[in-house]
Enzyme design. Sequence first.
Site, PDB file in Angstrom:
ATOM      1  N   HIS A  79      61.728  67.280  39.613  1.00  0.00           N
ATOM      2  CA  HIS A  79      60.336  67.158  39.172  1.00  0.00           C
ATOM      3  C   HIS A  79      60.210  66.038  38.164  1.00  0.00           C
ATOM      4  O   HIS A  79      61.011  65.931  37.236  1.00  0.00           O
ATOM      5  CB  HIS A  79      59.843  68.459  38.528  1.00  0.00           C
ATOM      6  CG  HIS A  79      58.452  68.348  37.970  1.00  0.00           C
ATOM      7  ND1 HIS A  79      57.328  68.470  38.746  1.00  0.00           N
ATOM      8  CD2 HIS A  79      58.016  68.079  36.711  1.00  0.00           C
ATOM      9  CE1 HIS A  79      56.251  68.305  38.003  1.00  0.00           C
ATOM     10  NE2 HIS A  79      56.640  68.066  36.755  1.00  0.00           N
ATOM     11  N   ASP A 158      48.476  79.702  36.819  1.00  0.00           N
ATOM     12  CA  ASP A 158      48.593  78.339  36.302  1.00  0.00           C
ATOM     13  C   ASP A 158      47.379  77.496  36.696  1.00  0.00           C
ATOM     14  O   ASP A 158      46.868  76.726  35.888  1.00  0.00           O
ATOM     15  CB  ASP A 158      49.866  77.680  36.827  1.00  0.00           C
ATOM     16  CG  ASP A 158      49.943  76.212  36.426  1.00  0.00           C
ATOM     17  OD1 ASP A 158      50.045  75.942  35.217  1.00  0.00           O
ATOM     18  OD2 ASP A 158      49.879  75.347  37.315  1.00  0.00           O
ATOM     19  N   ARG A 165      42.660  74.390  30.142  1.00  0.00           N
ATOM     20  CA  ARG A 165      43.344  73.507  29.194  1.00  0.00           C
ATOM     21  C   ARG A 165      42.769  72.102  29.244  1.00  0.00           C
ATOM     22  O   ARG A 165      42.621  71.424  28.215  1.00  0.00           O
ATOM     23  CB  ARG A 165      44.843  73.456  29.502  1.00  0.00           C
ATOM     24  CG  ARG A 165      45.596  74.734  29.151  1.00  0.00           C
ATOM     25  CD  ARG A 165      47.010  74.699  29.712  1.00  0.00           C
ATOM     26  NE  ARG A 165      47.739  73.544  29.215  1.00  0.00           N
ATOM     27  CZ  ARG A 165      48.707  72.925  29.893  1.00  0.00           C
ATOM     28  NH1 ARG A 165      49.043  73.340  31.097  1.00  0.00           N
ATOM     29  NH2 ARG A 165      49.321  71.890  29.366  1.00  0.00           N
ATOM     30  N   SER A 180      53.537  75.627  32.732  1.00  0.00           N
ATOM     31  CA  SER A 180      52.836  75.101  33.905  1.00  0.00           C
ATOM     32  C   SER A 180      53.809  74.485  34.903  1.00  0.00           C
ATOM     33  O   SER A 180      53.780  74.800  36.098  1.00  0.00           O
ATOM     34  CB  SER A 180      51.804  74.063  33.464  1.00  0.00           C
ATOM     35  OG  SER A 180      51.116  73.529  34.576  1.00  0.00           O
ATOM     36  N   LYS A 184      55.680  76.874  38.579  1.00  0.00           N
ATOM     37  CA  LYS A 184      55.538  76.419  39.975  1.00  0.00           C
ATOM     38  C   LYS A 184      56.903  76.133  40.595  1.00  0.00           C
ATOM     39  O   LYS A 184      57.150  76.455  41.759  1.00  0.00           O
ATOM     40  CB  LYS A 184      54.647  75.170  40.028  1.00  0.00           C
ATOM     41  CG  LYS A 184      53.204  75.426  39.608  1.00  0.00           C
ATOM     42  CD  LYS A 184      52.310  74.262  39.911  1.00  0.00           C
ATOM     43  CE  LYS A 184      52.494  73.092  38.972  1.00  0.00           C
ATOM     44  NZ  LYS A 184      51.916  73.315  37.643  1.00  0.00           N
TER      45      LYS A 184
END
Length: 431
Positions: A79, A158, A165, A180, A184
């Site tokens: 990621h 989320d 947010r 967050s 995931k």
Amino acid sequence: MIAKLILDKKREGKALGSAEIREFINGFTRGEIPDYQMSALAMAICCMGMNARETADLTDAMMRSGRCLDWSVPTADKHSTGGVGDKLSLVIQPLAAACGVAVPSLTGRGLGLTGGTADKLETIPGYSCSQSLERFQEIAANVGVSMAVQTDEICPADKKLYALRDVTGTVASIPLITGSILSKKLAEGAHTLVFDVKFGCGAFMKTVEEAKALASSLVGGARAAGRNSAALVTDMNEPLGFAVGNANEVVEALTMLSCGDRRLDDIADLCVEFAARMVALEKCIPHGEARAMCLTKLKDGSAKAKFLSMVEAHGGDMNRFEALLKQPTAKFRVQAMKSGYVSAIDAEKVAKVAFALGAGREKAGDKIDPLAGVTLAVKRGDKVSVGSPLATLETTRGQEALERLASDILKAFAITASRPEPRKLIEAVVE
């Protein structure tokens, strides 16, 4: 009343209990706790912080708000926190898959200046990132790699929280960012998670210190959830590679997968480093052995073959992609106004120009121009003379804005009399 007591507790800087966090998130997901109370908790977390245990509990609660995938084969994913010209996933994920590690990768679409991997892939005609979770699992298992977007079944908490947010000024909180991102990735089910946490003018985290703190939080949270994990803190003050856009980044990724341009060796090497971390952690082999395996699979074409197989499985047509690249566009070449060495290329300024050309979207649902973007002609350390090409701007939206944007892109380049020190792409490794 229970929600109010939890809000009072966090506002006073006290640590929340595991059950309190779980019940608050569950209540919010079910619609029993209203948006204004969730916004209040997000602000309290933003101001007062969370300890590692609280952050892990928040992540776990958000992960369990929807479906969680499970795999019976070795799996890993990478990621990135997002950057400019960041097409690395298009190389890293298939490269790790070529080494025998399945890569189920739920990715995102671009918003604002940050480009989305899904948008890049969907410039390939027919490629669909919107797959059912069952089809996503099937492709990952059979091909070895699948890159798709998150469905509504994954982490609904989320999705609801992020929307709040964004409008309440609570995005910049390491516990909330960790929750967050990690919720995931944990729901995705990969056994190994490697993170690319970027810092600099083209990144969300502007300083090395902020990036290191987020990297430590992500790795710690992943390990607390029983996953193998590591993070690289990488420089995002300058674009990665030469292409900034969508289709042009796919072309550059294919060039790296073909080992076709020595000027991209530093970026390709960074891709190998990430893939090697994924393979080493998941297969429990030395990093040097994993790196050698990745280099072999990149050079012999195995990684490119994995990418092309993934494209086909997602409905993509590379012949139509080649035809797309031949469509007429408006172009403008920007030249150097003085001689010297390119000492810096401001990633944020380049991203703003690419966005203005049509390569990004201001809000979800906006259409992007797949051929719009910036292609740099130089990199840090190159010597240029007056009139040397610096970049080409491209769009299908007409010639009108190109000259105005040309002056903006010129501001991204710093040209000095002396050659700068080589760029250091990896600032730190967090394990």
